[in-house]
Design an enzyme around this catalytic site. Structure first.
Site, mmCIF file in Angstrom:
data_model
loop_
_atom_site.group_PDB
_atom_site.id
_atom_site.type_symbol
_atom_site.label_atom_id
_atom_site.label_comp_id
_atom_site.label_asym_id
_atom_site.label_seq_id
_atom_site.Cartn_x
_atom_site.Cartn_y
_atom_site.Cartn_z
ATOM 1 N N HIS A 84 1.777 4.358 -2.847
ATOM 2 C CA HIS A 84 1.740 5.821 -2.669
ATOM 3 C C HIS A 84 2.955 6.479 -3.334
ATOM 4 O O HIS A 84 2.846 7.568 -3.896
ATOM 5 C CB HIS A 84 1.747 6.182 -1.177
ATOM 6 N N HIS A 97 0.843 -1.202 0.000
ATOM 7 C CA HIS A 97 0.000 0.000 0.000
ATOM 8 C C HIS A 97 0.885 1.262 0.000
ATOM 9 O O HIS A 97 0.625 2.206 -0.758
ATOM 10 C CB HIS A 97 -0.912 -0.054 1.233
HETATM 11 O O1 K1U Z 1 -0.984 4.754 3.987
HETATM 12 C C1 K1U Z 1 -1.972 4.968 4.667
HETATM 13 O O2 K1U Z 1 -2.882 5.667 4.227
HETATM 14 C C2 K1U Z 1 -2.091 4.350 6.036
HETATM 15 C C3 K1U Z 1 -2.998 3.141 6.060
HETATM 16 C C4 K1U Z 1 -2.182 1.870 5.930
HETATM 17 C C5 K1U Z 1 -2.924 0.611 5.588
HETATM 18 C C6 K1U Z 1 -4.011 0.176 6.317
HETATM 19 C C7 K1U Z 1 -4.646 -1.000 5.978
HETATM 20 C C8 K1U Z 1 -4.178 -1.765 4.940
HETATM 21 C C9 K1U Z 1 -3.096 -1.331 4.221
HETATM 22 C C10 K1U Z 1 -2.468 -0.149 4.550
HETATM 23 C C11 K1U Z 1 -3.763 3.150 7.373
HETATM 24 O O3 K1U Z 1 -3.195 3.085 8.407
HETATM 25 S S1 K1U Z 1 -5.490 3.222 7.241
HETATM 26 C C12 K1U Z 1 -6.129 3.420 8.838
HETATM 27 C C13 K1U Z 1 -5.892 2.400 9.879
HETATM 28 O O4 K1U Z 1 -5.562 2.858 10.916
HETATM 29 C C14 K1U Z 1 -6.049 0.928 9.826
HETATM 30 C C15 K1U Z 1 -6.644 0.233 8.811
HETATM 31 C C16 K1U Z 1 -6.751 -1.141 8.836
HETATM 32 C C17 K1U Z 1 -6.286 -1.826 9.885
HETATM 33 C C18 K1U Z 1 -5.700 -1.146 10.920
HETATM 34 C C19 K1U Z 1 -5.596 0.231 10.906
HETATM 35 ZN ZN ZN Z 2 -2.817 5.178 2.052
#
Ligand code: K1U
Ligand code: ZN
Length: 161
Positions: free
Chosen positions: A149, A145
């Protein structure tokens, strides 16, 4: 004091760019360390498990990965936040897993994305030490992920219908 930065939101141009590599003379610099500290503070302030420099308006190839167990991934490992400079995914496993993702830049949406279950990754530390390592499961998903970005791709472009 920790500096918490603004997070770029979907539709902003910075999120569509290919980020530039960190140059040799930037490793070990106060600037790079300050960027990593501010990224980590911003990620923690938003309860994220990862962040990429373009999300804080810096188009450089720096990411942080900080897996922890959560409702969607209760078995995820608890990792210390790892700063990765100029990360490159060397190998993707053939087997993919569907899993839920969210994004600090797309706060109103979550969705299922297919990602390689295992990856081999090369990155550099803030001091320029090369690391080659493997990730699987949730940490591998976060890395993919975050590297997206750096290449101007958001998870919403990879949603499985
Ligand atoms: O890069 C980002 O926008 C951060 C993203 C990372 C991510 C989360 C889930 C799967 C892949 C990558 C986040 O942290 S989203 C928000 C979040 O806190 C979260 C989401 C899912 C599970 C645990 C936390
Ligand atoms: Zn992201």
């Amino acid at each position: 004091m920790d500096i918490v930065l603004a997070v770029a939101q979907r539709g902003e141009g910075i999120l569509k760019l290919t980020a530039a590599p960190v140059a040799d003379d930037e490793f070990g610099s106060a600037w790079l360390r300050g960027l990593a500290d501010a990224m980590q503070a911003t990620m923690l302030a938003r309860s994220g498990v990862g962040i990429a420099a373009p999300q804080v308006y810096v188009s450089k190839r720096v990411i942080i990965v900080a897996s922890r167990p959560n409702l969607r991934y209760p078995d995820a490992p608890d990792m210390e936040a790892v700063v990765m400079v100029n990360p490159e995914i060397l190998r993707f496993s053939d087997d993919c897993l569907l899993g839920e993702e969210g994004c600090l830049s797309v706060p109103d949406q979550r969705g299922q994305v297919a990602r390689a279950a295992q990856i081999q990754l090369r990155y550099f530390t803030l001091d320029g030490v090369q690391v080659v390592t493997a990730f699987s499961g949730f940490p591998a998903r976060i890395v993919q992920h975050e590297v997206d970005h750096l290449n101007g791709v958001l998870f919403v472009e990879r949603l499985s219908t």
